[in-house]
Design a protein around this motif. Structure first.
Motif, mmCIF file in Angstrom:
data_model
loop_
_atom_site.group_PDB
_atom_site.id
_atom_site.type_symbol
_atom_site.label_atom_id
_atom_site.label_comp_id
_atom_site.label_asym_id
_atom_site.label_seq_id
_atom_site.Cartn_x
_atom_site.Cartn_y
_atom_site.Cartn_z
ATOM 1 N N ARG A 152 0.844 -1.206 0.000
ATOM 2 C CA ARG A 152 0.000 0.000 0.000
ATOM 3 C C ARG A 152 0.878 1.255 0.000
ATOM 4 O O ARG A 152 0.625 2.207 -0.733
ATOM 5 C CB ARG A 152 -0.916 -0.020 1.226
ATOM 6 C CG ARG A 152 -1.839 1.190 1.359
ATOM 7 C CD ARG A 152 -2.749 1.040 2.593
ATOM 8 N NE ARG A 152 -3.744 2.098 2.706
ATOM 9 C CZ ARG A 152 -3.600 3.186 3.448
ATOM 10 N NH1 ARG A 152 -2.501 3.372 4.145
ATOM 11 N NH2 ARG A 152 -4.564 4.103 3.493
ATOM 12 N N ALA A 156 1.256 4.246 -2.771
ATOM 13 C CA ALA A 156 1.118 5.659 -2.380
ATOM 14 C C ALA A 156 2.321 6.471 -2.866
ATOM 15 O O ALA A 156 2.172 7.579 -3.378
ATOM 16 C CB ALA A 156 0.959 5.780 -0.869
ATOM 17 N N ASP A 159 1.965 6.858 -6.632
ATOM 18 C CA ASP A 159 0.915 7.835 -6.974
ATOM 19 C C ASP A 159 1.343 9.255 -6.608
ATOM 20 O O ASP A 159 1.061 10.204 -7.347
ATOM 21 C CB ASP A 159 -0.397 7.487 -6.254
ATOM 22 C CG ASP A 159 -1.109 6.309 -6.896
ATOM 23 O OD1 ASP A 159 -0.710 5.899 -8.001
ATOM 24 O OD2 ASP A 159 -2.075 5.795 -6.289
ATOM 25 N N ALA A 160 2.013 9.411 -5.451
ATOM 26 C CA ALA A 160 2.412 10.751 -4.999
ATOM 27 C C ALA A 160 3.460 11.370 -5.915
ATOM 28 O O ALA A 160 3.616 12.588 -5.955
ATOM 29 C CB ALA A 160 2.931 10.697 -3.566
ATOM 30 N N GLY A 192 7.599 10.725 5.049
ATOM 31 C CA GLY A 192 6.376 9.979 5.327
ATOM 32 C C GLY A 192 6.621 8.507 5.597
ATOM 33 O O GLY A 192 5.784 7.824 6.195
ATOM 34 N N LEU A 193 7.767 7.999 5.165
ATOM 35 C CA LEU A 193 8.095 6.576 5.370
ATOM 36 C C LEU A 193 9.017 6.363 6.573
ATOM 37 O O LEU A 193 9.078 5.248 7.106
ATOM 38 C CB LEU A 193 8.785 6.006 4.127
ATOM 39 C CG LEU A 193 7.904 5.780 2.896
ATOM 40 C CD1 LEU A 193 8.779 5.413 1.700
ATOM 41 C CD2 LEU A 193 6.876 4.671 3.143
ATOM 42 N N ALA B 184 -4.367 6.393 0.912
ATOM 43 C CA ALA B 184 -2.969 5.981 1.082
ATOM 44 C C ALA B 184 -2.018 7.162 0.858
ATOM 45 O O ALA B 184 -1.057 7.352 1.610
ATOM 46 C CB ALA B 184 -2.639 4.824 0.128
ATOM 47 N N VAL B 185 -2.292 7.969 -0.166
ATOM 48 C CA VAL B 185 -1.447 9.144 -0.433
ATOM 49 C C VAL B 185 -1.620 10.176 0.685
ATOM 50 O O VAL B 185 -0.657 10.801 1.129
ATOM 51 C CB VAL B 185 -1.771 9.757 -1.819
ATOM 52 C CG1 VAL B 185 -1.097 11.110 -1.998
ATOM 53 C CG2 VAL B 185 -1.331 8.808 -2.933
ATOM 54 N N ASP B 187 -2.410 9.593 3.848
ATOM 55 C CA ASP B 187 -1.687 9.109 5.033
ATOM 56 C C ASP B 187 -0.187 9.370 4.906
ATOM 57 O O ASP B 187 0.452 9.868 5.843
ATOM 58 C CB ASP B 187 -1.910 7.597 5.230
ATOM 59 C CG ASP B 187 -3.322 7.284 5.711
ATOM 60 O OD1 ASP B 187 -4.040 8.225 6.098
ATOM 61 O OD2 ASP B 187 -3.710 6.101 5.682
ATOM 62 N N LEU B 188 0.367 9.042 3.745
ATOM 63 C CA LEU B 188 1.805 9.232 3.514
ATOM 64 C C LEU B 188 2.180 10.708 3.625
ATOM 65 O O LEU B 188 3.186 11.072 4.264
ATOM 66 C CB LEU B 188 2.163 8.688 2.116
ATOM 67 C CG LEU B 188 3.636 8.780 1.706
ATOM 68 C CD1 LEU B 188 4.475 7.776 2.471
ATOM 69 C CD2 LEU B 188 3.796 8.554 0.206
#
Lengths: 195, 195
Positions: A152, A156, A159-160, A192-193, B184-185, B187-188
């Motif tokens: 997931r 993300a 997509d980001a 974010g990770l 998901a984006v 949240d990140l």
């Protein structure tokens, strides 16, 4: 086949197909053109690719695979996961910038092929997000990243960063400020990770 | 003007222009159509908007401003900054989904106008990223976010969520899985800002 010195492999047919696409564009390129470029009959080409659609799908896959193959060497490398992710995303952006900027006509031709081969594109995206998942899993294991669901998170991240790899943004990739914008998204994504 | 009961304000002209655009599309709508819809001469319309281009720019600005105005109430609200940011981004996505889904023809018409009014679009993006900057500054002040440069972070958040507000992705906004991808984006992105 007598006219050709090397044996007729699928790879040679795909090379010739790319050349024909480069010369004639996506709309006009035919299997007869490909056969002519190879000095064989179109029946011979059809022995390797059963339909024109199959040939166009295969040449599209080859074009997309060139990017994912070069990125896979980053995934299997020895850098720390954070650096790996940064280089992977920068490598994807750079590869796309080169494809779009170095040969705009071939890029436009492949954009047409990409639109008509959504299954090939889906497989390519699954390949790329799979590579991202591997990096994130490694980061979680090393205690560098936090993610309850690396697949997931990978999607993300993909997509980001769309603005920096989705071909629909290609006209933006040569504009001033694009590298600054990319760095800012990269920083935000990596933060974010982080564990 | 004798034929119209209410006074002819710029807002009434823009309302009529939107109706004319809805009926005729971007290519065919003329100032004469707008004047006819209002029961005035086209000279009267030109007294308020000096050129057709100016009128088209103004109606585009009005269309884009509707979104930024509704979002500004979230910025000035009393929620904690993290919730504010989440609701602001979800609000932007929802507003775009509605514009694209509820009246696809008008959306297509405005997409043409947006392409021909890049200065209006730039101002709109500056407005939206300005709102994001305010929320991020508030979050930094409250100790909820970390950002060395809130304007840069705001632009990064805006770019990272492009897939969920850039009109070129409109065909994706009604597909299954889009809400999951958005969450998901989101949240990140929020994790990337957390202190």
């Amino acid at each position: 086949m007598a006219a050709t010195a090397a044996p007729l492999t699928p790879e040679r047919i795909l090379e010739a197909t790319e050349e024909v696409l480069r010369r004639h564009g996506a709309a006009k390129a035919t299997v007869v053109d490909v056969a002519r470029a190879l000095g064989v009959s179109h029946g011979t080409v059809y022995r390797h690719f059963r339909t024109k659609a199959e040939l166009r799908g295969a040449v599209t896959r080859r074009w997309l695979d060139r990017t994912s193959q070069s990125l896979s060497t980053i995934v299997t490398g020895t850098e720390p996961p954070g650096e790996k992710l940064r280089h992977w995303l920068a490598g994807l952006f750079e590869a796309k910038q080169h494809k779009a900027g170095d040969d705009p006509e071939l890029f436009a031709t492949y954009s047409v092929l990409v639109d008509e081969n959504s299954d090939v594109v889906d497989a390519h995206i699954a390949d790329l997000t799979g590579q991202l998942t591997t990096i994130i899993q490694e980061g979680v294991k090393a205690g560098e990243f936090t993610s309850a669901d690396p697949a997931r998170s990978a999607r993300a991240v993909f997509d980001a960063t769309s603005r920096f790899h989705d071909p629909s943004y290609a006209p933006h990739w040569s504009r001033p400020g694009i590298e600054t914008a990319f760095e800012a998204v990269l920083d935000l994504t990596l933060r974010g990770l982080r564990a």
